[in-house]
Enzyme design. Structure first.
Site, PDB file in Angstrom:
ATOM      1  N   HIS A  50     -45.939  -2.749  45.286  1.00 62.90           N
ATOM      2  CA  HIS A  50     -46.098  -3.589  44.207  1.00 62.90           C
ATOM      3  C   HIS A  50     -44.811  -3.278  43.509  1.00 62.90           C
ATOM      4  CE1 HIS A  50     -50.481  -4.679  43.941  1.00 62.90           C
ATOM      5  NE2 HIS A  50     -50.513  -3.562  44.975  1.00 62.90           N
ATOM      6  N   GLU A  52     -45.161   1.446  42.832  1.00 66.31           N
ATOM      7  CA  GLU A  52     -44.675   0.409  41.874  1.00 66.31           C
ATOM      8  C   GLU A  52     -43.163   0.594  42.034  1.00 66.31           C
ATOM      9  OE1 GLU A  52     -46.103  -1.795  40.102  1.00 66.31           O
ATOM     10  OE2 GLU A  52     -48.409  -1.211  40.214  1.00 66.31           O
ATOM     11  N   GLU A 110     -44.105 -10.251  42.591  1.00 65.73           N
ATOM     12  CA  GLU A 110     -43.651  -8.877  43.031  1.00 65.73           C
ATOM     13  C   GLU A 110     -42.617  -9.090  44.020  1.00 65.73           C
ATOM     14  OE1 GLU A 110     -47.068  -6.176  42.572  1.00 65.73           O
ATOM     15  OE2 GLU A 110     -47.387  -6.863  40.541  1.00 65.73           O
ATOM     16  N   HIS A 125     -49.387  -9.009  44.829  1.00 66.45           N
ATOM     17  CA  HIS A 125     -49.080  -9.891  43.452  1.00 66.45           C
ATOM     18  C   HIS A 125     -48.139 -10.797  43.796  1.00 66.45           C
ATOM     19  CE1 HIS A 125     -51.498  -6.461  41.355  1.00 66.45           C
ATOM     20  NE2 HIS A 125     -52.205  -7.848  41.443  1.00 66.45           N
TER      21      HIS A 125
HETATM   22  O1  0X9 Z   1     -52.542  -3.274  38.227  1.00 66.95           O
HETATM   23  C1  0X9 Z   1     -52.171  -3.074  39.087  1.00 66.95           C
HETATM   24  O2  0X9 Z   1     -53.071  -3.850  40.068  1.00 66.95           O
HETATM   25  C2  0X9 Z   1     -51.134  -2.437  39.572  1.00 66.95           C
HETATM   26  N1  0X9 Z   1     -50.019  -2.523  38.930  1.00 66.95           N
HETATM   27  S1  0X9 Z   1     -49.199  -4.130  39.059  1.00 66.95           S
HETATM   28  O3  0X9 Z   1     -48.367  -4.163  37.886  1.00 66.95           O
HETATM   29  N2  0X9 Z   1     -48.450  -4.009  40.129  1.00 66.95           N
HETATM   30  O4  0X9 Z   1     -50.302  -5.101  38.735  1.00 66.95           O
HETATM   31  C3  0X9 Z   1     -51.502  -1.055  39.677  1.00 66.95           C
HETATM   32  C4  0X9 Z   1     -52.826  -0.445  40.369  1.00 66.95           C
HETATM   33  C5  0X9 Z   1     -53.071   0.773  40.334  1.00 66.95           C
HETATM   34  N3  0X9 Z   1     -54.374   1.118  40.413  1.00 66.95           N
HETATM   35  C6  0X9 Z   1     -55.147   1.427  39.355  1.00 66.95           C
HETATM   36  N4  0X9 Z   1     -54.780   1.750  38.148  1.00 66.95           N
HETATM   37  N5  0X9 Z   1     -56.455   1.451  39.573  1.00 66.95           N
HETATM   38 ZN    ZN Z   2     -48.802  -5.627  41.737  1.00 66.17          ZN
END
Ligand code: 0X9
Ligand code: ZN
Length: 449
Positions: free
Chosen positions: A305, A380, A179, A176
């Site tokens: 992330h 994260e 980040e 991303h």
């Molecule tokens: O939403 C995402 O891609 C990730 N968080 S972010 O804030 N960096 O965008 C978390 C991904 C975790 N995976 C799932 N929940 N499937």
């Molecule tokens: Zn992310």
């Protein structure tokens, strides 16, 4: 995304000290541009459960912050209407300009966020200084035809590594764009390994007995777009795919081909969680896929992330645990749980299954585990809140965040020979003892988590 209370005094300090050091940022004017002004408001949405959060992601929103009774989304005022129509209590507040500020160094400050070119130069510099253990490799090309770089770090040549069947581990940053701390941590980790080789017994032992791949920026087009002049971020998340409707970007963490398009991603190209037109439609996710597919000895993977301070493990596409309903090996679940818990001792992040956050399909770690059985984690990183720096924290945070994550990253490296042994064997003393960095002992101690 994180349930954490704010610390206003501390936040005020951090924000004011960092923002004061740069020219007043120009906040993007709300308008029709589909790129730089796609974020004008922060939307507070009342939501208490993972099921409610998953519904919000299903509507096409990326949840940027999570607290116990609400989530926060960077978007536009009209997003609050969409959410209200879907039955949520949602309020839009104009975004603050400091949320877009990359609080870069003034001359007196040592730290700053690293640009794409600087990252590439630094990787090359490591290879030039330590040619016996570092090689810069190409992961592939991007939508905008950039070349994605990574380093291979090992005391053994590829032929020796193959003959000795060395375990392979892969650390990645910046799926991303915005980040930025997720770039700084793997970059520093690469330097740490290389510069301590031959000095620190455990680093030397692990570099000699593993093949380590580190790709700090999986999404260079997005990174370059977001970093702009290095001072003001564009709050950009996705890659820079030009979509059919003229909007830009696919969410790379929704584009992987395991259980793709089964929830928590969007088919609307303008959405921040747009899954793309097909599984692995994007060159950037293809790059990761093709590399991982080419490495049958890869046992362990970490996708970095920001933000929220979490350690996540599969599944993310389903509330099922690993092993339920015939997907994954039930014996792997306690391994993932133990590893996540162990690593959390050092960085104090919250270990949990990805879908406890919200369901999202097509992410990196579900694919790596689902397709290859790789022990794959998402971190994260810090901070925990947009009011504490969010995607653009002070560069003074870089070093402490790296330090907090050094042992978790070394732990993954240690156990990458056979992650399952975390259930029966203790972590070595260089991880468990408070010994100073660089003076770690090679022996195993009695210290148990
Ligand atoms: O939403 C995402 O891609 C990730 N968080 S972010 O804030 N960096 O965008 C978390 C991904 C975790 N995976 C799932 N929940 N499937
Ligand atoms: Zn992310």
């Amino acid at each position: 995304m994180k349930s954490i209370t704010l610390k206003p005094a501390l936040l005020g300090l951090i924000i004011s000290s960092s923002v004061a050091s740069v020219a007043a940022p120009v906040f993007p004017s709300p308008g029709n541009s589909r790129t730089s002004s796609h974020v004008t408001h922060v939307i507070e949405v009342k939501a208490k459960t993972a099921a409610e959060r998953s519904r919000i992601v299903d509507l096409g929103f990326a949840i940027d912050e999570l607290r116990s009774d609400a989530v926060y989304i960077f978007g536009k005022a009209r997003d609050a209407d969409t959410l209200r129509r879907a039955g949520f209590r949602a309020t839009a507040t104009p975004a603050k300009s400091e949320w877009f500020t990359i609080p870069q160094a003034v001359e007196a400050m040592a730290a700053r966020f690293t640009s794409l070119t600087e990252v590439e130069t630094q990787l090359q510099d490591l290879a030039t200084r330590f040619p016996n253990i570092v090689e810069v490799q190409t992961l592939g090309r991007t939508n905008e035809n950039r070349v994605t770089k990574m380093v291979r770090i090992s005391g053994k040549s590829p032929a020796q590594a193959e003959a000795a069947k060395l375990p392979v581990i892969f650390y990645m940053g910046c799926h991303h764009a915005r980040e930025h701390l997720s770039v700084e941590v793997p970059l520093r980790f690469a330097k740490h390994l290389v510069e301590n080789y031959g000095r620190d017994a455990d680093v030397t032992r692990l570099v000699d007995s593993r093949e380590i791949y580190i790709a700090p920026i999986i999404n260079p087009d997005g990174h370059a777009y977001d970093y702009t002049n290095g001072i003001r971020g564009r709050m950009w998340r996705k890659n820079r795919r030009r979509n059919n409707d003229g909007t830009y970007g696919v969410d790379l963490n929704r584009n992987y081909g395991y259980q793709w398009n089964t929830g928590g991603s969007s088919s609307t190209p303008s959405s921040d969680v747009y899954m793309g037109t097909a599984p692995f439609s994007e060159p950037e996710s293809q790059n990761v896929r093709d590399f991982v597919n080419s490495q049958p000895r890869m046992t362990t993977l970490l996708s970095l992330h920001t933000f929220s301070e979490l350690i996540l493990y599969p599944w993310g596409w389903s509330n099922d645990s690993i092993g339920q309903n015939g997907r994954g090996n039930p014996a792997d679940l306690p391994v993932f749980e133990k590893m996540a818990r162990d690593m959390a001792q050092w960085n104090k992040y919250k270990p949990q299954q990805s879908s406890d956050l919200y369901i999202a399909s097509g992410d990196t770690t579900d694919w790596a585990y689902g397709e290859h059985g790789i022990f794959a984690f998402t971190f994260e990183l810090s901070p925990t809140s947009m009011w504490d720096g969010g995607f653009y924290p002070s560069p003074a945070r870089i070093e402490p965040v790296f330090e907090a994550n050094l042992k978790p990253l070394m732990y993954l490296l240690e156990f990458s020979d056979n992650p399952r042994r975390v259930l029966t064997q203790r972590a070595p003393s260089f991880l468990t003892s408070p010994a100073k960095r660089g003076v770690a002992a090679a022996s195993f101690s009695d210290v148990q988590f």
